[in-house]
Design a protein around this motif. Sequence first.
Motif, PDB file in Angstrom:
ATOM      1  N   ASP A  31       0.844  -1.194   0.000  1.00 24.58           N
ATOM      2  CA  ASP A  31       0.000   0.000   0.000  1.00 24.58           C
ATOM      3  C   ASP A  31       0.880   1.244   0.000  1.00 24.58           C
ATOM      4  OD1 ASP A  31       0.844   0.447   2.656  1.00 24.58           O
ATOM      5  OD2 ASP A  31      -0.905  -0.583   3.489  1.00 24.58           O
ATOM      6  N   GLN A  32       0.236   2.420   0.088  1.00 25.05           N
ATOM      7  CA  GLN A  32       0.999   3.655  -0.042  1.00 25.05           C
ATOM      8  C   GLN A  32       2.010   3.861   1.093  1.00 25.05           C
ATOM      9  OE1 GLN A  32       0.520   6.330   2.170  1.00 25.05           O
ATOM     10  NE2 GLN A  32      -1.263   5.532   3.246  1.00 25.05           N
ATOM     11  N   ASN A  33       1.882   3.102   2.175  1.00 23.90           N
ATOM     12  CA  ASN A  33       2.857   3.221   3.268  1.00 23.90           C
ATOM     13  C   ASN A  33       4.260   2.813   2.834  1.00 23.90           C
ATOM     14  OD1 ASN A  33       1.244   4.159   5.527  1.00 23.90           O
ATOM     15  ND2 ASN A  33       0.185   2.193   5.405  1.00 23.90           N
ATOM     16  N   MET A  34       4.369   2.081   1.729  1.00 21.07           N
ATOM     17  CA  MET A  34       5.692   1.693   1.261  1.00 21.07           C
ATOM     18  C   MET A  34       6.548   2.915   0.900  1.00 21.07           C
ATOM     19  SD  MET A  34       5.243   0.377  -2.707  1.00 21.07           S
ATOM     20  CE  MET A  34       7.011   0.486  -3.024  1.00 21.07           C
ATOM     21  N   TRP A  35       5.884   4.051   0.654  1.00 20.17           N
ATOM     22  CA  TRP A  35       6.596   5.266   0.269  1.00 20.17           C
ATOM     23  C   TRP A  35       6.933   6.165   1.462  1.00 20.17           C
ATOM     24  CZ3 TRP A  35       8.487   5.231  -4.424  1.00 20.17           C
ATOM     25  CH2 TRP A  35       7.798   4.596  -5.480  1.00 20.17           C
ATOM     26  N   ALA A  36       6.753   5.669   2.677  1.00 16.24           N
ATOM     27  CA  ALA A  36       6.909   6.524   3.857  1.00 16.24           C
ATOM     28  C   ALA A  36       8.214   7.333   3.876  1.00 16.24           C
ATOM     29  CB  ALA A  36       6.771   5.695   5.137  1.00 16.24           C
ATOM     30  N   PRO A  37       9.375   6.740   3.604  1.00 12.08           N
ATOM     31  CA  PRO A  37      10.603   7.546   3.639  1.00 12.08           C
ATOM     32  C   PRO A  37      10.602   8.666   2.594  1.00 12.08           C
ATOM     33  CG  PRO A  37      11.119   5.194   3.652  1.00 12.08           C
ATOM     34  CD  PRO A  37       9.682   5.317   3.311  1.00 12.08           C
ATOM     35  N   GLN A  38      10.075   8.355   1.407  1.00 11.99           N
ATOM     36  CA  GLN A  38      10.063   9.361   0.336  1.00 11.99           C
ATOM     37  C   GLN A  38       9.002  10.435   0.602  1.00 11.99           C
ATOM     38  OE1 GLN A  38      10.282   5.847  -0.482  1.00 11.99           O
ATOM     39  NE2 GLN A  38      12.474   6.250  -0.499  1.00 11.99           N
ATOM     40  N   ILE A  39       7.841  10.035   1.129  1.00 11.23           N
ATOM     41  CA  ILE A  39       6.802  11.024   1.430  1.00 11.23           C
ATOM     42  C   ILE A  39       7.319  12.025   2.454  1.00 11.23           C
ATOM     43  CG2 ILE A  39       4.520  11.344   2.487  1.00 11.23           C
ATOM     44  CD1 ILE A  39       3.763   8.595   1.261  1.00 11.23           C
ATOM     45  N   SER A  40       7.987  11.518   3.474  1.00 11.37           N
ATOM     46  CA  SER A  40       8.526  12.388   4.521  1.00 11.37           C
ATOM     47  C   SER A  40       9.504  13.406   3.958  1.00 11.37           C
ATOM     48  CB  SER A  40       9.204  11.537   5.598  1.00 11.37           C
ATOM     49  OG  SER A  40       9.803  12.352   6.580  1.00 11.37           O
ATOM     50  N   ALA A  41      10.388  12.956   3.082  1.00  8.18           N
ATOM     51  CA  ALA A  41      11.419  13.848   2.540  1.00  8.18           C
ATOM     52  C   ALA A  41      10.881  14.770   1.445  1.00  8.18           C
ATOM     53  CB  ALA A  41      12.587  13.020   1.999  1.00  8.18           C
ATOM     54  N   LEU A  42      10.132  14.190   0.505  1.00  3.76           N
ATOM     55  CA  LEU A  42       9.684  14.970  -0.651  1.00  3.76           C
ATOM     56  C   LEU A  42       8.635  16.008  -0.277  1.00  3.76           C
ATOM     57  CD1 LEU A  42      11.309  12.785  -2.116  1.00  3.76           C
ATOM     58  CD2 LEU A  42       9.424  12.567  -3.743  1.00  3.76           C
ATOM     59  N   SER A  43       7.796  15.703   0.714  1.00  5.20           N
ATOM     60  CA  SER A  43       6.707  16.631   1.049  1.00  5.20           C
ATOM     61  C   SER A  43       7.205  17.908   1.712  1.00  5.20           C
ATOM     62  CB  SER A  43       5.681  15.939   1.947  1.00  5.20           C
ATOM     63  OG  SER A  43       6.250  15.556   3.179  1.00  5.20           O
ATOM     64  N   GLN A  44       8.493  17.979   2.004  1.00  9.35           N
ATOM     65  CA  GLN A  44       9.053  19.225   2.539  1.00  9.35           C
ATOM     66  C   GLN A  44       9.040  20.340   1.496  1.00  9.35           C
ATOM     67  OE1 GLN A  44       9.863  19.333   5.871  1.00  9.35           O
ATOM     68  NE2 GLN A  44       9.049  17.242   5.792  1.00  9.35           N
ATOM     69  N   GLU A 245      22.763  -2.470  -3.042  1.00 10.95           N
ATOM     70  CA  GLU A 245      22.232  -3.137  -1.846  1.00 10.95           C
ATOM     71  C   GLU A 245      20.708  -3.126  -1.808  1.00 10.95           C
ATOM     72  OE1 GLU A 245      24.160  -4.831   0.433  1.00 10.95           O
ATOM     73  OE2 GLU A 245      25.702  -4.408  -1.059  1.00 10.95           O
ATOM     74  N   ALA A 246      20.086  -3.369  -2.953  1.00 16.91           N
ATOM     75  CA  ALA A 246      18.623  -3.319  -3.010  1.00 16.91           C
ATOM     76  C   ALA A 246      18.098  -4.319  -4.017  1.00 16.91           C
ATOM     77  CB  ALA A 246      18.150  -1.920  -3.374  1.00 16.91           C
ATOM     78  N   GLY A 247      16.912  -4.872  -3.687  1.00 16.67           N
ATOM     79  CA  GLY A 247      16.189  -5.735  -4.593  1.00 16.67           C
ATOM     80  C   GLY A 247      15.026  -4.992  -5.210  1.00 16.67           C
ATOM     81  N   HIS A 248      13.848  -5.627  -5.233  1.00 18.26           N
ATOM     82  CA  HIS A 248      12.710  -5.064  -5.948  1.00 18.26           C
ATOM     83  C   HIS A 248      12.155  -3.812  -5.270  1.00 18.26           C
ATOM     84  CE1 HIS A 248       9.589  -5.178  -8.921  1.00 18.26           C
ATOM     85  NE2 HIS A 248       8.617  -5.319  -8.037  1.00 18.26           N
ATOM     86  N   ILE A 249      11.996  -3.847  -3.947  1.00 19.90           N
ATOM     87  CA  ILE A 249      11.464  -2.689  -3.225  1.00 19.90           C
ATOM     88  C   ILE A 249      12.645  -1.812  -2.815  1.00 19.90           C
ATOM     89  CG2 ILE A 249       9.935  -1.931  -1.353  1.00 19.90           C
ATOM     90  CD1 ILE A 249       8.503  -3.512  -3.458  1.00 19.90           C
ATOM     91  N   SER A 250      13.319  -1.282  -3.817  1.00 21.01           N
ATOM     92  CA  SER A 250      14.582  -0.566  -3.593  1.00 21.01           C
ATOM     93  C   SER A 250      14.404   0.688  -2.745  1.00 21.01           C
ATOM     94  CB  SER A 250      15.221  -0.207  -4.940  1.00 21.01           C
ATOM     95  OG  SER A 250      14.338   0.585  -5.723  1.00 21.01           O
ATOM     96  N   ASN A 251      13.219   1.300  -2.816  1.00 23.64           N
ATOM     97  CA  ASN A 251      13.013   2.543  -2.067  1.00 23.64           C
ATOM     98  C   ASN A 251      12.960   2.303  -0.562  1.00 23.64           C
ATOM     99  OD1 ASN A 251      10.310   1.305  -2.429  1.00 23.64           O
ATOM    100  ND2 ASN A 251       9.617   3.118  -1.334  1.00 23.64           N
ATOM    101  N   LEU A 252      12.721   1.056  -0.143  1.00 23.88           N
ATOM    102  CA  LEU A 252      12.739   0.729   1.281  1.00 23.88           C
ATOM    103  C   LEU A 252      14.027   0.022   1.696  1.00 23.88           C
ATOM    104  CD1 LEU A 252       9.075  -0.454   2.015  1.00 23.88           C
ATOM    105  CD2 LEU A 252      10.194   1.646   2.783  1.00 23.88           C
ATOM    106  N   PRO A 255      16.618   3.453   1.139  1.00 25.84           N
ATOM    107  CA  PRO A 255      15.803   4.666   1.006  1.00 25.84           C
ATOM    108  C   PRO A 255      16.611   5.932   0.804  1.00 25.84           C
ATOM    109  CG  PRO A 255      15.759   3.842   3.268  1.00 25.84           C
ATOM    110  CD  PRO A 255      16.406   2.782   2.438  1.00 25.84           C
ATOM    111  N   ALA A 256      17.770   6.030   1.430  1.00 22.10           N
ATOM    112  CA  ALA A 256      18.574   7.252   1.303  1.00 22.10           C
ATOM    113  C   ALA A 256      19.013   7.459  -0.147  1.00 22.10           C
ATOM    114  CB  ALA A 256      19.782   7.192   2.231  1.00 22.10           C
ATOM    115  N   PHE A 257      19.466   6.385  -0.796  1.00 24.13           N
ATOM    116  CA  PHE A 257      19.928   6.483  -2.185  1.00 24.13           C
ATOM    117  C   PHE A 257      18.772   6.870  -3.106  1.00 24.13           C
ATOM    118  CE2 PHE A 257      20.866   4.997  -6.425  1.00 24.13           C
ATOM    119  CZ  PHE A 257      22.219   5.232  -6.591  1.00 24.13           C
ATOM    120  N   VAL A 258      17.630   6.173  -2.958  1.00 29.95           N
ATOM    121  CA  VAL A 258      16.489   6.431  -3.837  1.00 29.95           C
ATOM    122  C   VAL A 258      15.934   7.835  -3.621  1.00 29.95           C
ATOM    123  CG1 VAL A 258      14.096   5.753  -4.326  1.00 29.95           C
ATOM    124  CG2 VAL A 258      15.885   4.009  -4.127  1.00 29.95           C
TER     125      VAL A 258
END
Length: 270
Positions: A31-44, A245-252, A255-258
């Motif tokens: 679900d959309q929670n998979m984007w939590a690290p990106q939502i936190s950073a990008l929404s700034q 150091e990432a597989g399919h869900i690379s953003n999790l 997360p820092a690199f993505v």
Amino acid sequence: MPYLIIDGQPLHYIDQGTGPAVLLAGSYLWDQNMWAPQISALSQQYRVIALDLWGHGQSGSLPSTTTSLDDIARQALALLDHLQVERATLVGLSVGGMWGARLALLAPQRINGLVMMGTYVGVEPEPTRQYYFSLLQQIEEGGSITPPLLDIIVPIFFRPGIDPQSALYQDFYAKLAALPADRLRESIVPMGRITFGRDDLLSRLGELDAASTLIICGEQDTPRPPHEALEMAELIGCPYLLVPEAGHISNLENPAFVTAALLTFLAQRN
């Protein structure tokens, strides 16, 4: 929580931050929670919109009229219309990239940039298509994702060698195990068949704007290996990045690199 009724069903989404719009489109079974690290950073500095795929998270069942990834793209466009978003940068991972590319082709004037992550818009290779369809049939017949199936499905999403006791692995395992029979049969299984039975879009990739497209892939992505990312990047003529150091869900998994890669891309587009 905001919802929009589309094709008779409630589509759940989040809408956070202000600035140029970014639409996050996630993976099958997440679900959309998979984007939590990106939502936190990008929404700034951006307006971040993330939706739950039908039958995932808090969205309703797959509408009966939804039979293809083109339908999902059309529904996402309806969401942008509802939110009065004239242009957005679309970041799609896995099936999110599959329908995201279709949205970019359907309404290029609405897409400011396109990032396709861990995805492939060609047909599913026949051996894996048959394999995934057999897993879906077992889930449909049994009405659950049993422990033996979980031990097959969950590792697909992560890099080989991930600690199965890690929170990331265990949380995903628990979410899949808890999915009820009606949701699996009405939404998850048919959405899987739509995803893995998709038609070939490779011949249209040249229509995408190379200057505003980026391909990203986990360097250890098993279901969508880097050679697929390279093939698409060459057809588009756009750059591509491998996530270490990432597989399919690379953003999790990294997360820092993505997140850094996305911020760089967004800064170039806005």
